[in-house]
Design a protein around this motif. Structure first.
Motif, PDB file in Angstrom:
ATOM      1  N   THR A 195      69.137  12.639  21.684  1.00 50.71           N
ATOM      2  CA  THR A 195      68.075  11.636  21.856  1.00 50.71           C
ATOM      3  C   THR A 195      66.818  12.231  22.482  1.00 50.71           C
ATOM      4  OG1 THR A 195      69.095  11.042  23.931  1.00 50.71           O
ATOM      5  CG2 THR A 195      69.617   9.647  22.046  1.00 50.71           C
ATOM      6  N   GLU A 196      66.914  13.428  23.007  1.00 51.14           N
ATOM      7  CA  GLU A 196      65.711  14.079  23.512  1.00 51.14           C
ATOM      8  C   GLU A 196      65.769  15.572  23.239  1.00 51.14           C
ATOM      9  OE1 GLU A 196      66.625  14.343  28.197  1.00 51.14           O
ATOM     10  OE2 GLU A 196      66.170  12.367  27.401  1.00 51.14           O
ATOM     11  N   PRO A 197      64.616  16.205  23.130  1.00 49.33           N
ATOM     12  CA  PRO A 197      64.602  17.625  22.776  1.00 49.33           C
ATOM     13  C   PRO A 197      65.364  18.475  23.800  1.00 49.33           C
ATOM     14  CG  PRO A 197      62.409  16.707  22.676  1.00 49.33           C
ATOM     15  CD  PRO A 197      63.267  15.676  23.335  1.00 49.33           C
ATOM     16  N   ILE A 198      66.088  19.454  23.299  1.00 52.95           N
ATOM     17  CA  ILE A 198      66.854  20.359  24.169  1.00 52.95           C
ATOM     18  C   ILE A 198      66.354  21.780  23.886  1.00 52.95           C
ATOM     19  CG2 ILE A 198      69.161  21.138  24.827  1.00 52.95           C
ATOM     20  CD1 ILE A 198      69.407  18.267  24.894  1.00 52.95           C
ATOM     21  N   LEU A 199      66.114  22.516  24.946  1.00 52.55           N
ATOM     22  CA  LEU A 199      65.636  23.890  24.765  1.00 52.55           C
ATOM     23  C   LEU A 199      66.753  24.906  24.968  1.00 52.55           C
ATOM     24  CD1 LEU A 199      62.269  23.916  26.752  1.00 52.55           C
ATOM     25  CD2 LEU A 199      62.651  23.476  24.344  1.00 52.55           C
ATOM     26  N   GLY A 200      66.704  25.979  24.209  1.00 51.19           N
ATOM     27  CA  GLY A 200      67.659  27.074  24.405  1.00 51.19           C
ATOM     28  C   GLY A 200      66.924  28.390  24.196  1.00 51.19           C
ATOM     29  N   VAL A 201      67.375  29.434  24.870  1.00 54.81           N
ATOM     30  CA  VAL A 201      66.747  30.742  24.692  1.00 54.81           C
ATOM     31  C   VAL A 201      67.619  31.571  23.758  1.00 54.81           C
ATOM     32  CG1 VAL A 201      65.967  32.840  25.844  1.00 54.81           C
ATOM     33  CG2 VAL A 201      65.775  30.643  26.992  1.00 54.81           C
ATOM     34  N   VAL A 202      67.026  32.056  22.682  1.00 55.23           N
ATOM     35  CA  VAL A 202      67.757  32.884  21.727  1.00 55.23           C
ATOM     36  C   VAL A 202      67.441  34.334  22.057  1.00 55.23           C
ATOM     37  CG1 VAL A 202      68.148  33.366  19.286  1.00 55.23           C
ATOM     38  CG2 VAL A 202      67.453  31.072  20.005  1.00 55.23           C
ATOM     39  N   ASP A 203      68.472  35.064  22.467  1.00 62.81           N
ATOM     40  CA  ASP A 203      68.298  36.462  22.861  1.00 62.81           C
ATOM     41  C   ASP A 203      68.763  37.356  21.743  1.00 62.81           C
ATOM     42  OD1 ASP A 203      67.216  37.404  25.255  1.00 62.81           O
ATOM     43  OD2 ASP A 203      68.720  36.269  26.385  1.00 62.81           O
ATOM     44  N   ARG A 204      67.859  38.203  21.289  1.00 63.24           N
ATOM     45  CA  ARG A 204      68.262  39.176  20.258  1.00 63.24           C
ATOM     46  C   ARG A 204      67.764  40.546  20.688  1.00 63.24           C
ATOM     47  NH1 ARG A 204      71.237  36.073  19.392  1.00 63.24           N
ATOM     48  NH2 ARG A 204      71.827  34.906  17.571  1.00 63.24           N
ATOM     49  N   GLY A 205      68.619  41.243  21.431  1.00 60.23           N
ATOM     50  CA  GLY A 205      68.232  42.567  21.914  1.00 60.23           C
ATOM     51  C   GLY A 205      67.022  42.483  22.812  1.00 60.23           C
ATOM     52  N   TYR A 206      65.984  43.209  22.438  1.00 58.43           N
ATOM     53  CA  TYR A 206      64.793  43.236  23.278  1.00 58.43           C
ATOM     54  C   TYR A 206      63.921  42.017  23.067  1.00 58.43           C
ATOM     55  CZ  TYR A 206      65.910  48.042  24.361  1.00 58.43           C
ATOM     56  OH  TYR A 206      66.527  49.155  24.807  1.00 58.43           O
TER      57      TYR A 206
END
Ligand SMILES: Nc1nc2c(ncn2[C@@H]2O[C@H](COP(=O)(O)OP(=O)(O)OP(=O)(O)O)[C@@H](O)[C@H]2O)c(=O)[nH]1
Ligand SMILES: [Mg+2]
Length: 375
Positions: A195-206
């Motif tokens: 129901t509300e935006p969710i943030l996530g950090v996508v880590d790909r190496g550097y």
């Protein structure tokens, strides 16, 4: 989600200076000794990455910094009021509410620890000791402190994510975010789980980027159907969109067009935002058997499409790799503003002016070469 609030902020008033005279045994005509008032505290906004909503403003709408204390006799200056630091999530825009209802943008808080001055504290008034001169040795005047500024402000949060995932409800947007980041949005097989935006950090190496899982959009959302489109404000500043399509849908191509039409109705500028189109749930046999046909249909539209399974991870790495490539090519939509400059005045010692009559040191003569340019 609370992402728009009106608040009132008031800086502290400056304390008053006082009129006072030194009175002490054996000290006749002790002279003026009224101290200055303290300065009022200012109010600042400060960026804080751990915050995601403007929730802290829901019940607290009025914010005040401390007043400066009045001066006292014996040349005692009043204490200055403490500044008030209000923490806000990154992506908060500050607008002033003018009397004619016009909104003027004042600041955009986009980096951790960024400080923005909201209102300046009042100045403390001088006590009478300040006004003593050789011709007026017993001044009976003192200044009053000036009032602190006060203002009504509108805080508008537009989360800062590099990538936004959009699509119909149940397409698997939250499943995709949880597959590639540490975010754990709620996942369920009914529409409007998110129901509300969710943030996530996508880590790909550097490299890493912030991805936002956006609530599902349905046809007519621009007229308020479903959850409406208000939350789309949070993808306005993304650089890339991932448009996720439910592979189990009866008509995936029509789904693509439906969501795109809603996006455009909300904000025509979104049409030009670089995007990746992905069909999800290809782990299911009924979806997998349709892939050749789907590929043809999307190709006919001139759309490059990726096939993934957010549940098993098939094709997800490739999608993330391509998203990173697209991100590095996409121009920034978020203007990262520099730290505001005029916040703290930095006093630097200036070179002393030469004394009157002092010998002027000639400026070092520039070395000149001969006519051939040799030295
Ligand atoms: N088989 C299969 N099921 C999936 C896949 N991805 C998601 N699902 C299922 O689809 C349902 C919806 O997934 P969500 O991730 O909640 O979908 P959503 O797009 O976030 O939905 P809303 O938040 O309601 O808009 C859940 O039951 C998931 O388990 C997939 O790749 N394969
Ligand atoms: Mg969801």
């Amino acid at each position: 989600m609370i992402d728009r609030v009106e608040i009132y902020v008031k800086a502290g008033d400056g304390g008053n200076g006082v009129v006072s005279f030194r009175r002490e045994k054996f000290v006749p005509r002790g002279g003026p000794d009224g101290g200055n008032g303290g300065h009022g505290g200012s109010v600042y906004f400060m960026g804080k990455s751990s915050l995601n909503t403007l929730m802290s403003f829901k019940y607290k709408r009025r914010w005040r910094a401390e007043n400066g204390a009045n001066g006292q006799g014996k040349k005692k200056a009043g204490k200055s009021g403490k500044d008030l630091l209000i923490e806000v999530p990154l992506g908060t825009q500050v607008w002033s509410k003018e009397q004619d209802k016009k909104e003027v943008s004042l600041a955009d808080v986009v980096t951790e620890g960024q400080r923005v001055l909201a209102v300046q504290g009042g100045k403390g008034g001088f006590g009478n000791a300040h006004f003593a001169t050789s011709t007026n040795q017993a001044p009976r005047t003192a200044e009053q402190g000036t009032p602190g500024e006060e203002v009504h402000l509108l805080l508008d949060l537009k989360l800062i994510a590099d990538v936004g995932i959009v699509g119909y409800p149940n397409a698997g947007k939250s499943t995709l975010l949880s597959a590639v980041s540490k975010a754990r949005p709620k996942i369920a097989d009914y529409p409007f789980t998110t129901t509300e935006p969710i943030l996530g950090v996508v880590d790909r190496g550097y490299q890493s980027f912030v991805m936002a899982d956006i609530p599902g959009i349905i046809e007519g959302a621009h007229e308020g159907r479903g959850l409406g489109l208000d939350f789309l404000r949070h993808i306005e500043r993304t650089k890339v969109l991932i448009h996720l399509i439910d592979g189990t849908s009866a008509k995936p191509v029509a789904d693509l067009k439906g969501v795109e039409a809603e996006l455009e109705l909300y904000q025509p500028l979104l049409k030009d935002r670089p995007r990746m189109i992905a069909v999800n749930k290809i782990d299911l046999p009924e979806v997998r058997s349709l892939l050749p046909q789907l590929e043809q249909e999307f190709k006919a539209l001139g759309v490059r499409v990726y096939f993934i399974s957010a549940a098993t991870g098939e094709g997800v790495e490739d999608l993330m790799k391509k998203t990173l490539e697209l991100l590095s090519r996409a121009g920034s939509f978020v203007e990262k503003k520099k730290e505001p400059e005029a916040e703290y005045k930095v006093f630097r010692p200036q070179p002393l002016a030469p004394r009157k009559g002092a010998r002027q040191v000639p400026e070092r003569r520039k070395r000149q070469g001969d006519k051939h340019g040799r030295e």
